[in-house]
Design a protein around this motif. Sequence first.
Motif, PDB file in Angstrom:
ATOM      1  N   GLY B  74       0.841  -1.204   0.000  1.00 32.61           N
ATOM      2  CA  GLY B  74       0.000   0.000   0.000  1.00 32.61           C
ATOM      3  C   GLY B  74       0.869   1.244   0.000  1.00 32.61           C
ATOM      4  N   ALA B  75       0.404   2.250   0.723  1.00 35.33           N
ATOM      5  CA  ALA B  75       1.181   3.475   0.834  1.00 35.33           C
ATOM      6  C   ALA B  75       2.453   3.182   1.615  1.00 35.33           C
ATOM      7  N   PRO B  76       3.545   3.884   1.302  1.00 37.98           N
ATOM      8  CA  PRO B  76       4.786   3.675   2.048  1.00 37.98           C
ATOM      9  C   PRO B  76       4.549   3.943   3.542  1.00 37.98           C
ATOM     10  N   PRO B  77       5.093   3.101   4.394  1.00 36.05           N
ATOM     11  CA  PRO B  77       4.800   3.214   5.825  1.00 36.05           C
ATOM     12  C   PRO B  77       5.589   4.332   6.494  1.00 36.05           C
ATOM     13  N   LEU B  78       5.067   4.785   7.587  1.00 41.42           N
ATOM     14  CA  LEU B  78       5.756   5.749   8.426  1.00 41.42           C
ATOM     15  C   LEU B  78       6.206   4.982   9.679  1.00 41.42           C
ATOM     16  N   GLY B  79       7.519   4.976   9.915  1.00 36.39           N
ATOM     17  CA  GLY B  79       8.051   4.262  11.067  1.00 36.39           C
ATOM     18  C   GLY B  79       7.446   4.779  12.357  1.00 36.39           C
TER      19      GLY B  79
END
Lengths: 264, 268
Positions: B74-79
């Motif tokens: 999906g959308a790139p994750p945010l750590g």
Amino acid sequence: MAEHLLTVDGLAKRFRRGDSTVAAAEAISFHIDAAETLALAGPSGSGKSTVARLLLRLIEPDAGSVTFEGENWLALEGAPLRTHRAKMQMVFQDPLAAFNPRATVARVLDDPLRIHRIAPRAERPRRIAGLLERVGLSTDLAGRAVHEVSGGQRQRVAIARAIATKPSLIVLDEAVSALDVSVRGKILELLADLQRTDGIAYLFISHDLGLVRVFAHRVAILDGGRLAEQGDARAVIDAPQSAVGKALVAATPKLHGFTGQDAS
Amino acid sequence: MSAAPQVPLVALRGLTVAYGDDALALSAIDLDIRAGERLALIGESGSGKSTLALAVAGLLPASAKSAGTIVWGGAPPLGGRDIGFVFQNPAGSLDPVMAVGRQVAEVARTHLGLSWTDALARARDLFGRVGLPDPDTLVHAYPHQLSGGQKQRVTIAAAIAARPKLLIADEATSALDTIVQAEIVALIRRLVAEDGMTLLFVSHDIALAAELADRIAVLRNGKLLELGSTRQVIGRPQDPYTQSLVVAHISLDSPPLFAATTDIPVNG
């Protein structure tokens, strides 16, 4: 009645916490014979390490007696204590924390030979080579710094140092817990071999009942500073009677059900 | 097993990582982490399992050199928001001079945009979910006042505070005793199921991994040697190294090491 190598009777130690005290060890009694392995098992805070530290005289108990090699162990002080200490050695979980990190392997092994006057200076290099060979290490390792060698090699150095003074008892405090499984099996085999050839007794402290069951003859399970049960290691672990013994067995991860041996 | 399509949450292709001039920490890893699965990474010291976990979380040190791709479904994750990370040593993950409730609330505040009051209320709820006793009192405690198991429950609460899709546990139970370890593993299993998270469980303990994971990936010296269902990898390991790990595992029914010892001297 034959005398045991080590007899612990009614050992107790309380620590202050805030304005009250906590019993870290209470009414602990057990014995170990020559060439025998007794495991101390139990959860964190059950008193395993407190008992080890009491035996090694790193802390003093509030009550109880310890007889080691026929001596009133807790009454020994000064030079006699130092002499007898050679007979009770220890190996910890993290040997790097127990060594001077800048020391070479040779230096780590030279120290006990010198301090306990086991060999004169000229003879020590040969003794060190013998110790390295005995624990399955190349003598080429002598000049290496202890922080340069692998974890398994370092634990072999710790064992070599422990046997340098020809002890009758070695306290193994989680000594194989941090090692990779492939290394751990070989270290346990080395320890079993030393017991067979030199008659060394072990106090094997571990929270891993699988290890205890393969390595120890007998086990004492501690809980909250007290002995919950003790007996033949396989008998106790195969059918624990105490609540903590049952909980430890139930919590031990098992490969059964995946290895295909139960497939019908 | 469900027949649902296996959508990878994240796909690693040719992932290669090196630290300094040393040998490769990871070498051309191809691996899909499927949405909703519990995947275990097992291996010994230096196998690259922690490096793989750090790479997926985007937490590799700046000095590490990497190649290959990490592609998210999906959308790139945010750590911290989309990926929760639980480390081996909980004391190292917690600020020693901040109340533990505030540390968990901070995550909710940063990533969910909650006010401090709402974030602290969420921290209290999370403390209850992770099985900490008396959450109303414990949120005000400092790390040194907690046991090792309690500290690890706090770091798990912080890891899931922003409702991540992926939970990564790197040797999260290795410093705990057997009983507490079993409790934490049961907790992770429950939270992953309740929140529909994907789990990446890094462990040196093959039996622990087998109890928790749907699939197991075996790493050695930075290479992926074997990947399959838990039953397949443990029951019919294909790689000789995996076979040796299964054999070397000391379980409650392994034969005693001293069997030959006791018989000889006693009878002799």
